[in-house]
Enzyme design. Structure first.
Site, short mmCIF file in Angstrom:
data_model
loop_
_atom_site.label_atom_id
_atom_site.label_comp_id
_atom_site.label_asym_id
_atom_site.label_seq_id
_atom_site.Cartn_x
_atom_site.Cartn_y
_atom_site.Cartn_z
N HIS A 103 0.86 -1.18 0.00
CA HIS A 103 0.00 0.00 0.00
C HIS A 103 0.90 1.23 0.00
CE1 HIS A 103 -2.81 2.98 1.72
NE2 HIS A 103 -3.81 2.15 1.43
N CYS A 344 -4.70 2.38 -3.76
CA CYS A 344 -3.48 2.91 -3.13
C CYS A 344 -2.30 1.97 -3.34
CB CYS A 344 -3.69 3.18 -1.65
SG CYS A 344 -4.90 4.48 -1.32
#
Length: 386
Positions: A103, A344
């Site tokens: 992420h 993300c």
């Protein structure tokens, strides 16, 4: 709302009544600031706040309650760690290993610090099915490796990493290990002693708890060797106009008024989960994932991303000729809540060769009716776009 088929728990989970009630009770019955007041409300709230810390410590099988630092979320926990441990322990020539699945929260802070200090970031690659290439990972480890920082479960693909094996390999090279358990802690038992990691974080809102609360866990001696990230009230021993001394962990990392009631909500979520058998929960979620995977695999033009044998609760897919954002819009019209985008994890999307995916994620409150509606929605998109 029975007309909504909620398949976006990987972004944030719905909240059980036990969590809402615990927070409402705290606000309405005995709210006060913690650690400061000599009066009963403050003493009671302080006791409840520290009991929440103990609940988290036991949930993670921590060695000590002092190893649990309350933060705003996983992102703040990672940034705290990067700016405190990283700034103190990394220098030019050192190496930090991340994975291709990370992420942005476990990539961007390291890039920011690297640009200041000049250490090297290495990326452990993945196979086409989304699993980590363990041979390549092992090959990246050198005597200059100071840290391995990786997620335990991919928020974009659902891949579960063998973090215990990775920690063992890293420790053999003298490196420390940081684990982002933001996704995994919801779906499996996370035991820091068994994992043998040095640091770990997770966020409350994915764990059926409130927003505004997260956890940084670290071995007590390592936390006490780290400088504070924020300065202010409650994290100090003594202050003069010329110097300051700091408390030990966790207080040194909890400057100012902490997320008090949010911590109580997180503890309520953990207690709610502890009343369930996590093996049963995971089996239920895996049945839904398998059912949805099988159904979507039979539909022409659908490609599933992340097919590692070891994965959980997340189904990412694309459809030929249709942008994921258009899919998400049509799904919404049918009451199906999914996430469409890069999740993300833009570098991962580049590795997969897609701009974005549609992500359906399953939680313990989902049912086969949600899977059926998901499949129906995919067919609806096909009927519109041909």
């Amino acid at each position: 709302d029975s007309s909504v088929f909620f398949l976006d728990s990987a972004a944030s989970a719905q909240k059980p009544k036990a969590v809402i009630d615990a927070m409402t009770d705290a606000y309405s019955r005995f709210y006060a600031n913690v650690h400061r007041g000599l009066y009963r409300y403050s003493q009671d709230m302080t006791a409840a706040f520290e009991a929440a810390r103990k609940t988290v410590a036991e949930f993670l099988n921590a060695y000590s309650d002092n190893e649990v630092v309350f933060t705003k979320n996983s992102t703040e926990a990672i940034n705290l760690f990067v700016r405190s441990w990283g700034r103190k322990n990394l220098q030019t020539g050192d190496e930090v290993i991340l994975t291709a699945l990370e992420h942005h929260a476990n990539l961007v802070p390291w890039q920011m610090l690297r640009d200041e200090i000049g250490f090297t970031i290495k990326i452990a690659p993945i196979h086409d099915d989304g699993s980590i290439d363990m041979d390549a990972f092992e090959g990246l480890l050198t005597g200059r490796t100071k840290l391995v920082s990786c997620l335990q479960m991919s928020n974009a693909l659902g891949t579960i990493l063998p973090v215990k094996d990775m920690a063992h390999m890293a420790h053999e090279k003298g490196a420390k290990v940081f684990v982002d358990a933001s996704q995994s802690v919801v779906h499996m038992n996370v035991d820091v002693q068994d994992m043998d990691c040095d640091f770990l974080c997770f966020t409350g809102h994915k764990l059926y708890g409130p927003t505004g609360i997260g956890i940084l866990w670290g071995r007590e001696d390592l936390l006490n060797d780290m400088p504070p990230f924020l300065g202010g009230g409650e994290m100090i021993e003594t202050v003069t106009y010329d110097e300051v001394t700091f408390k030990d962990a966790p207080a040194r990392f909890e400057a100012g008024t902490p997320p008090i009631v949010e911590a109580l909500g997180l503890a309520a979520a953990i207690n709610w989960l502890n009343d369930m058998d996590m093996d049963v929960v995971r089996a239920h979620e895996n049945r839904l994932l398998s059912s949805a995977t099988a159904s979507l695999s039979d539909i022409d033009g659908v490609t599933i991303w992340g097919t590692s044998p070891d994965k959980a609760s997340i189904l990412s897919f694309t459809m030929d000729g249709v942008h994921p954002h258009d899919i998400g819009t049509i799904f919404d019209q049918m009451g199906v809540a999914v996430r469409a985008g890069h999740h993300c994890a833009q570098p991962l999307m580049v590795r997969l060769g897609v701009p974005a995916t549609v992500r359906a994620s399953f939680a313990l409150y989902n049912t086969e009716a949600d899977v059926a509606r998901l499949v129906e929605a995919v067919h609806k998109v096909k009927s519109i776009f041909g």
